[in-house]
Design an enzyme around this catalytic site. Structure first.
Site, PDB file in Angstrom:
ATOM      1  N   HIS A 164     -15.884  16.768  52.160  1.00 12.72           N
ATOM      2  CA  HIS A 164     -14.784  17.433  52.866  1.00 12.72           C
ATOM      3  C   HIS A 164     -13.755  17.852  51.816  1.00 12.72           C
ATOM      4  O   HIS A 164     -13.627  17.192  50.781  1.00 12.72           O
ATOM      5  CB  HIS A 164     -14.184  16.399  53.829  1.00 12.72           C
ATOM      6  CG  HIS A 164     -13.138  16.909  54.759  1.00 12.72           C
ATOM      7  ND1 HIS A 164     -11.835  17.079  54.379  1.00 12.72           N
ATOM      8  CD2 HIS A 164     -13.203  17.255  56.060  1.00 12.72           C
ATOM      9  CE1 HIS A 164     -11.135  17.517  55.416  1.00 12.72           C
ATOM     10  NE2 HIS A 164     -11.936  17.634  56.447  1.00 12.72           N
TER      11      HIS A 164
ATOM     12  N   LYS B 220     -10.255   8.978  64.369  1.00  8.40           N
ATOM     13  CA  LYS B 220     -11.697   9.210  64.522  1.00  8.40           C
ATOM     14  C   LYS B 220     -12.406   7.968  65.053  1.00  8.40           C
ATOM     15  O   LYS B 220     -13.619   7.960  65.239  1.00  8.40           O
ATOM     16  CB  LYS B 220     -12.303   9.636  63.186  1.00  8.40           C
ATOM     17  CG  LYS B 220     -11.824  11.028  62.741  1.00  8.40           C
ATOM     18  CD  LYS B 220     -12.590  11.520  61.550  1.00  8.40           C
ATOM     19  CE  LYS B 220     -11.909  12.629  60.791  1.00  8.40           C
ATOM     20  NZ  LYS B 220     -11.958  13.927  61.448  1.00  8.40           N
TER      21      LYS B 220
ATOM     22  N   ASP C 177     -15.184   7.746  51.163  1.00 10.68           N
ATOM     23  CA  ASP C 177     -14.495   8.408  52.261  1.00 10.68           C
ATOM     24  C   ASP C 177     -15.226   8.002  53.543  1.00 10.68           C
ATOM     25  O   ASP C 177     -16.342   8.459  53.796  1.00 10.68           O
ATOM     26  CB  ASP C 177     -14.548   9.926  52.017  1.00 10.68           C
ATOM     27  CG  ASP C 177     -14.090  10.730  53.229  1.00 10.68           C
ATOM     28  OD1 ASP C 177     -13.895  10.147  54.306  1.00 10.68           O
ATOM     29  OD2 ASP C 177     -13.952  11.960  53.084  1.00 10.68           O
TER      30      ASP C 177
ATOM     31  N   CYS D  17     -14.168  22.409  56.977  1.00 11.22           N
ATOM     32  CA  CYS D  17     -13.480  21.970  55.747  1.00 11.22           C
ATOM     33  C   CYS D  17     -14.488  21.546  54.681  1.00 11.22           C
ATOM     34  O   CYS D  17     -14.243  20.598  53.913  1.00 11.22           O
ATOM     35  CB  CYS D  17     -12.487  20.841  56.024  1.00 11.22           C
ATOM     36  SG  CYS D  17     -11.181  21.309  57.142  1.00 11.22           S
TER      37      CYS D  17
ATOM     38  N   GLN E 133     -16.027   9.518  58.585  1.00 12.05           N
ATOM     39  CA  GLN E 133     -17.049   9.748  59.616  1.00 12.05           C
ATOM     40  C   GLN E 133     -17.969   8.557  59.828  1.00 12.05           C
ATOM     41  O   GLN E 133     -18.852   8.618  60.674  1.00 12.05           O
ATOM     42  CB  GLN E 133     -17.881  10.992  59.259  1.00 12.05           C
ATOM     43  CG  GLN E 133     -17.100  12.287  59.228  1.00 12.05           C
ATOM     44  CD  GLN E 133     -16.572  12.713  60.597  1.00 12.05           C
ATOM     45  OE1 GLN E 133     -17.028  12.239  61.637  1.00 12.05           O
ATOM     46  NE2 GLN E 133     -15.590  13.601  60.597  1.00 12.05           N
TER      47      GLN E 133
END
Ligand code: C6P
Length: 401
Positions: A118, A221, A195, A359, A198
């Site tokens: 991203h 999220k 990261d 993104c 997700q």
């Protein structure tokens, strides 16, 4: 149906049709428990934290710190000192780039990211490289949307100071082999930032078992509020890093000659934090824990398998991202139809998906496409909703072809 009843937003019609919400990778909807926690805080406990001795301040501080403990357990961290509240994944990554990066990454040093990242996990490193004269290297992506681990191994050397990759690709759903990535990076002395934007709602995270150095995620999220996120960092690294922002809370003592800094985690939490949303984040974590991540993942996997099978029967439709290990994200293109047109025409039928580059412009370039249509599933989605998506797409194709 019981779970769906926990999410008031789902009970509405859009353009005369029952809402189908398939944009969960962008942000999940919030259960009543989270909404009520926000209302409860503002109606009964609102106060600034860590400073007041009055009852409201004590209650607010207690609940704020209770979330820190819930996050510690959620991530399997050793100590709440390692849990820093941020505004989201983006801020967590920028914090590491601005503090660890500025102090420990210099001219000629290398940072490895991947082609699946991203923009939030690309741009902060580019900014650091520009400032320091460091070098950014990128793990390429295969046709299936997986990381090329052979090239990764060949990029590693003692020059690499940091590897920063996502656990799960937001655009394709690929689950990356982060344990292997971390172990191989550590073997050459590099630190690793994951990261987790997700992965945190789908996969059980154990930062100690992973031996990861930094892990960032966003509350919104994982069924929590927007504007709050978490950065996990190993204590010895956080202690060695300079503060991120200066201000109240992050200091021990201030004089005009010299300022000393507060201990962890407060050293990285300057200013009045997002108290209400941090408190409500605990309600989201509790919600996930009650259902169980394994149960959530099993349900979402079934939706993904069913959706994939049905989508592949649509003529001219190609799924982008066919990795062996995926979370419940399916990205696709349809010959001769722009993703934006698909998004608008699905919305006309009450179906919310995301379209565009997500993104991840370099990833779209890798696949030679302008963007995709992305459906991403959460715990409250159903097989019947997937059927609605398929019927909706068939209608779109009939209209536009
Ligand atoms: N992806 C999506 O629709 P923030 O905005 O800080 O909460 O999260 C940024 C971010 C970082 N990494 C990954 C892998 C992400 O997926 C995201 C957010 C959303 O895919 C919005 S672009």
């Amino acid at each position: 149906q019981k779970i769906r009843a926990d999410f008031p937003v789902l009970d509405q019609t859009i353009n005369g049709k029952q809402l189908v919400y398939f944009d969960n990778a962008a942000t999940t909807q919030k259960p009543s428990a989270v909404i009520n926690a926000l209302v409860h805080y503002y109606q009964t406990d609102n106060a600034n934290i860590h400073r007041g001795i009055h009852t409201l301040a004590e209650r607010a501080t207690r609940d704020f710190e209770a979330t820190r403990e819930a996050v510690r357990a959620f991530l399997g961290a050793a100590s709440t000192e390692e849990i820093i509240f941020t505004s989201g994944t983006t801020q967590g990554i920028n914090l590491v780039a601005s503090t660890f990066g500025r102090k420990f990454i210099g001219e000629g040093d290398e940072i490895i990211i991947s082609g699946l990242e991203h923009h939030s996990n690309i741009v902060p490193w580019q900014m650091l490289c520009e400032e320091k004269g460091s070098i950014l290297k990128v793990i390429p992506v295969t046709d299936e949307g997986e990381l090329d681990m052979e090239v990764y191994a060949s990029l590693l050397s003692p020059n690499v100071k940091l590897v920063a990759v996502n656990h799960v690709s937001n655009a394709l759903g690929t689950i990356n082999p982060i344990k292997q990535i971390i172990d191989q990076a550590h073997a050459v002395g590099a630190k690793v930032l994951i990261d987790g934007a997700q992965s945190s709602s789908h996969i059980t995270i154990d930062v100690q078992a992973l031996d990861v150095d930094f892990y960032a995620f966003s509350g919104h999220k994982i069924y929590g509020p927007t504007g709050v996120g978490v950065l996990y960092g190993k204590k010895e690294l956080l202690n060695a890093m300079p503060p991120y922002m200066g201000g109240g809370e992050m200091i021990k003592e201030v004089s005009f000659e010299k300022t000393t800094y507060n201990e962890l985690p407060y050293k990285f939490e300057a200013g009045t934090p997002n108290i209400a949303d941090v408190i409500a984040l605990k309600a989201a974590i509790d919600y996930i824990n009650v259902i169980g991540k394994e149960n959530i993942a099993a349900h979402e996997d079934a939706l993904l398998a069913y959706a994939t099978e049905r989508l592949l029967k649509i003529e001219g439709l190609r799924i982008i991202g066919t990795a062996k290990e995926k979370v419940s994200v399916v990205s696709f293109v349809i010959d001769g139809i722009h993703p934006q047109d698909i998004g608008v025409l699905l919305d006309n039928q009450g179906i919310a998906v995301r379209t565009g580059h997500h993104c991840t412009q370099p990833l779209m370039k890798r696949f030679n496409i302008v963007g995709t249509t992305r459906a991403s599933f959460a715990v409250y989605n159903t097989i019947e909703e997937v059927d609605r998506l398929i019927t909706g797409l068939e209608r779109v194709i009939k209209m536009l072809k």
